[in-house]
Design a protein around this motif. Sequence first.
Motif, PDB file in Angstrom:
ATOM      1  N   SER A  22       0.837  -1.205   0.000  1.00  0.00           N
ATOM      2  CA  SER A  22       0.000   0.000   0.000  1.00  0.00           C
ATOM      3  C   SER A  22       0.871   1.253   0.000  1.00  0.00           C
ATOM      4  CB  SER A  22      -0.934   0.004   1.217  1.00  0.00           C
ATOM      5  OG  SER A  22      -0.202  -0.103   2.419  1.00  0.00           O
ATOM      6  N   SER A  23       1.996   1.189   0.700  1.00  0.00           N
ATOM      7  CA  SER A  23       2.909   2.337   0.732  1.00  0.00           C
ATOM      8  C   SER A  23       3.528   2.587  -0.641  1.00  0.00           C
ATOM      9  CB  SER A  23       4.013   2.094   1.767  1.00  0.00           C
ATOM     10  OG  SER A  23       4.922   3.176   1.796  1.00  0.00           O
ATOM     11  N   ASN A  24       3.950   1.522  -1.318  1.00  0.00           N
ATOM     12  CA  ASN A  24       4.526   1.670  -2.658  1.00  0.00           C
ATOM     13  C   ASN A  24       3.515   2.273  -3.629  1.00  0.00           C
ATOM     14  OD1 ASN A  24       6.937   0.557  -1.827  1.00  0.00           O
ATOM     15  ND2 ASN A  24       6.414  -1.514  -2.479  1.00  0.00           N
ATOM     16  N   GLU A  81       5.895  12.869   2.344  1.00  0.00           N
ATOM     17  CA  GLU A  81       5.601  11.743   3.227  1.00  0.00           C
ATOM     18  C   GLU A  81       4.179  11.829   3.776  1.00  0.00           C
ATOM     19  OE1 GLU A  81       7.343   9.538   7.261  1.00  0.00           O
ATOM     20  OE2 GLU A  81       8.255  11.388   6.525  1.00  0.00           O
ATOM     21  N   VAL A 141       1.812  10.673   1.092  1.00  0.00           N
ATOM     22  CA  VAL A 141       1.860   9.221   0.947  1.00  0.00           C
ATOM     23  C   VAL A 141       1.102   8.539   2.081  1.00  0.00           C
ATOM     24  CG1 VAL A 141       3.403   7.221   1.019  1.00  0.00           C
ATOM     25  CG2 VAL A 141       4.005   9.212  -0.377  1.00  0.00           C
ATOM     26  N   LEU A 142       1.298   9.008   3.305  1.00  0.00           N
ATOM     27  CA  LEU A 142       0.624   8.407   4.451  1.00  0.00           C
ATOM     28  C   LEU A 142      -0.889   8.583   4.371  1.00  0.00           C
ATOM     29  CD1 LEU A 142       3.077   9.440   7.310  1.00  0.00           C
ATOM     30  CD2 LEU A 142       2.697   7.136   6.411  1.00  0.00           C
ATOM     31  N   CYS A 149      -2.131   6.135   1.900  1.00  0.00           N
ATOM     32  CA  CYS A 149      -2.037   4.789   2.483  1.00  0.00           C
ATOM     33  C   CYS A 149      -3.276   4.478   3.318  1.00  0.00           C
ATOM     34  CB  CYS A 149      -0.795   4.694   3.377  1.00  0.00           C
ATOM     35  SG  CYS A 149       0.617   3.962   2.565  1.00  0.00           S
TER      36      CYS A 149
END
Length: 235
Positions: free
Chosen positions: A185-187, A211, A214-215, A218
């Motif tokens: 999921s992070s990728n 970041e 992205v979080l 996610c």
Amino acid sequence: MKITDSNVIRFHLRVIHGITIKSCERKKERLFMGGTKIFGVPLENLQRRYIPEFGLVPCFLVDACSFLLERAGTVGLFRKPGSLPRIKTLRAKLNRGEGCLSTALPYDVASLIKQFCRELPEPLFPSELHAALLKAQALPAPQDRTSAIQLLSCLLPARNSSCLHYLFNFLSQVSQRCAENLMTSSNLAVVFAPCLLPPPNKAEMSEARLELRVLALCTFIENPQSFGIYPVKPV
């Protein structure tokens, strides 16, 4: 639990989480959606299909995601680029209304999905929500972060919400096969951050801000069932 009154949602965001947000401009949904062009076209002008649980979703997205679900074990799906000449040919055919995905290669179709999201005249996450999403993701308590992000997803226009909900549900299924495709999921969030939450300026391109983007993505990929749903206990 669905709450449709945006004022109630904004009240909770402001009082509970300290997040103030302006109204997202909501354009009228057009009942007639004509034309075959797909890329660079506003959501309300695209041909869409009603999908139970999600609502009206662009036909291209439904077809492309359905195609890739059968090939979700492909290593590096969405991370590895497709062939530029092949993608150009596919785009031209799709914009003419030709059905061509069934014989395409997974990496090419994955690249087309990213291009589709990136080239929308307005991001799927309206720019008015970007700062609030990052502020929500920066909250210190995990349950506050989850609650605030979930509340923000309730403020999206219906056309955006349906499209994103469908996309996150699809990406969640792709991530569940990460042992094969190596795409956690992070990728996937790293790959889709520039497409769904594009930074408006260079100041927003810092590593820390990226970041947070992205979080936030996610959270949606890992919990697509909560997207657009008002949290029962927002505290």
